[in-house]
Design a protein around this motif. Structure first.
Motif, short mmCIF file in Angstrom:
data_model
loop_
_atom_site.label_atom_id
_atom_site.label_comp_id
_atom_site.label_asym_id
_atom_site.label_seq_id
_atom_site.Cartn_x
_atom_site.Cartn_y
_atom_site.Cartn_z
N LYS A 127 47.54 -52.18 -12.24
CA LYS A 127 46.26 -51.72 -12.78
C LYS A 127 45.75 -50.54 -11.95
CE LYS A 127 41.65 -53.52 -13.65
NZ LYS A 127 40.78 -54.68 -13.47
N GLY A 128 45.68 -49.38 -12.51
CA GLY A 128 45.11 -48.23 -11.84
C GLY A 128 46.06 -47.41 -11.00
N ASN A 129 47.34 -47.71 -11.02
CA ASN A 129 48.35 -46.94 -10.31
C ASN A 129 48.04 -46.85 -8.80
OD1 ASN A 129 50.73 -45.55 -10.07
ND2 ASN A 129 49.83 -43.57 -10.61
N PHE A 130 47.77 -47.98 -8.19
CA PHE A 130 47.51 -48.05 -6.76
C PHE A 130 48.79 -48.38 -6.01
CE2 PHE A 130 43.07 -48.64 -7.91
CZ PHE A 130 42.43 -47.95 -6.90
N TYR A 131 48.93 -47.77 -4.84
CA TYR A 131 50.00 -48.11 -3.91
C TYR A 131 49.36 -48.62 -2.64
CZ TYR A 131 52.89 -45.27 -6.96
OH TYR A 131 53.54 -44.76 -8.05
N THR A 132 49.86 -49.71 -2.13
CA THR A 132 49.31 -50.28 -0.91
C THR A 132 50.42 -50.36 0.13
OG1 THR A 132 47.76 -51.59 -2.19
CG2 THR A 132 48.14 -52.28 0.05
N ASP A 133 50.10 -49.92 1.34
CA ASP A 133 51.05 -50.08 2.43
C ASP A 133 50.44 -51.01 3.47
OD1 ASP A 133 49.20 -48.52 3.75
OD2 ASP A 133 50.57 -46.90 4.22
N LEU A 134 50.84 -50.88 4.70
CA LEU A 134 50.34 -51.76 5.75
C LEU A 134 48.99 -51.32 6.29
CD1 LEU A 134 53.66 -52.30 7.71
CD2 LEU A 134 52.68 -53.67 5.87
N TRP A 135 48.55 -50.10 5.94
CA TRP A 135 47.29 -49.58 6.47
C TRP A 135 46.32 -49.13 5.40
CZ3 TRP A 135 51.97 -48.95 8.86
CH2 TRP A 135 52.04 -49.41 10.16
N TYR A 136 46.82 -48.58 4.30
CA TYR A 136 45.95 -47.96 3.30
C TYR A 136 46.30 -48.40 1.88
CZ TYR A 136 44.79 -44.74 7.08
OH TYR A 136 44.37 -44.21 8.27
N ASP A 146 41.44 -56.38 -7.32
CA ASP A 146 41.90 -55.41 -8.32
C ASP A 146 43.37 -55.02 -8.11
OD1 ASP A 146 39.35 -55.45 -9.26
OD2 ASP A 146 38.74 -53.60 -8.24
N VAL A 147 43.87 -55.14 -6.91
CA VAL A 147 45.20 -54.67 -6.57
C VAL A 147 46.22 -55.81 -6.56
CG1 VAL A 147 46.46 -53.25 -4.88
CG2 VAL A 147 44.02 -52.98 -5.11
N GLN A 148 45.78 -57.05 -6.72
CA GLN A 148 46.68 -58.18 -6.55
C GLN A 148 47.72 -58.33 -7.65
OE1 GLN A 148 44.49 -61.73 -5.76
NE2 GLN A 148 43.92 -61.06 -3.71
N CYS A 168 43.64 -41.87 -0.17
CA CYS A 168 43.94 -43.13 0.52
C CYS A 168 42.70 -43.63 1.24
CB CYS A 168 45.07 -42.92 1.53
SG CYS A 168 46.64 -42.53 0.76
N VAL A 169 42.45 -44.91 1.11
CA VAL A 169 41.34 -45.55 1.82
C VAL A 169 41.91 -46.73 2.60
CG1 VAL A 169 39.57 -44.86 0.17
CG2 VAL A 169 40.77 -47.01 -0.16
N GLU A 170 41.24 -47.04 3.70
CA GLU A 170 41.69 -48.15 4.53
C GLU A 170 41.57 -49.46 3.76
OE1 GLU A 170 40.11 -50.24 8.55
OE2 GLU A 170 40.26 -48.06 8.59
N CYS A 197 46.27 -46.49 -1.72
CA CYS A 197 46.25 -45.10 -2.17
C CYS A 197 46.31 -45.03 -3.69
CB CYS A 197 47.44 -44.33 -1.60
SG CYS A 197 47.47 -44.30 0.20
N ASN A 198 45.51 -44.14 -4.24
CA ASN A 198 45.59 -43.74 -5.63
C ASN A 198 45.76 -42.24 -5.60
OD1 ASN A 198 45.49 -43.47 -8.34
ND2 ASN A 198 43.50 -44.42 -8.63
#
Length: 180
Positions: A51-60, A146-148, A66-68, A62-63
């Motif tokens: 949903k929303g084309n989000f990428y999550t790494d170990l710190w941020y 939202d990212v789960q 990037c936000v923490e 990003c769409n």
């Protein structure tokens, strides 16, 4: 005696050249492992939200920007901090293991094993396994709702590929002896 080409097939290869090939293979394998660990630790695709084309790494997360990750510095995100620490530690251990291998290559007497390098590489492998396992088990606990929904990204897969690479590399160092 026989024709000259006959000697090429009957003589065993020189052990020096075989040892050089083995050392070159181990060095290449170790460098590839370090690159995989670096990519897995720094890239922003551990989780790809549908949903929303989000990428999550170990710190941020990003769409476009990037936000923490919310709450990543709090005690509630202890799992995330453990993954961050183990992945950084595995990358550092892999790089240190390579330099120790180079030092041992020129300092060890013939017939000795690269045990210290093997231990460092096996610890690196253990750290990767622990970090990727924690992320697998606790991913939902430190992500925003939202990212789960989504799937694991390529950096997560690279981390799991780096685990057997570092494990096999460490085992190769245990088997390897410095020969004449």
């Amino acid at each position: 005696m026989g024709p000259p080409w006959f000697n090429l097939f009957t003589c065993p290869p020189a052990p020096v050249s075989a040892m050089l090939v083995i050392l070159a293979f181990i060095i290449l394998f170790h460098i590839i492992s370090a690159i995989l660990l670096f990519v897995a630790t720094t890239n922003n695709a551990w989780w790809v939200a549908s949903k929303g084309n989000f990428y999550t790494d170990l710190w941020y997360s990003c769409n476009v920007t990037c936000v923490e990750i919310p709450g990543s510095s709090s005690g509630d995100a202890g799992y995330l901090q453990a993954v961050q620490a183990t992945m950084i530690l595995s990358t550092i251990l892999c790089c240190v293991g390579f330099f120790v291998f180079i030092l041992q290559l020129f300092r060890l007497k013939q017939g000795e094993r690269f045990v210290f390098t093997a231990i460092i590489q096996l610890l690196s492998s253990l750290c990767v396994m622990i970090g990727a396992s924690i992320y697998t088990a606790e991913r939902a606990s430190f992500q925003v709702k939202d990212v789960q929904t989504g799937e694991y990204g390529y950096a997560f897969v690279v981390a799991w590929v780096a685990f057997p690479m570092t494990l096999v590399s460490g085992l190769m160092y245990l088997v390897l002896r410095k020969r004449k």
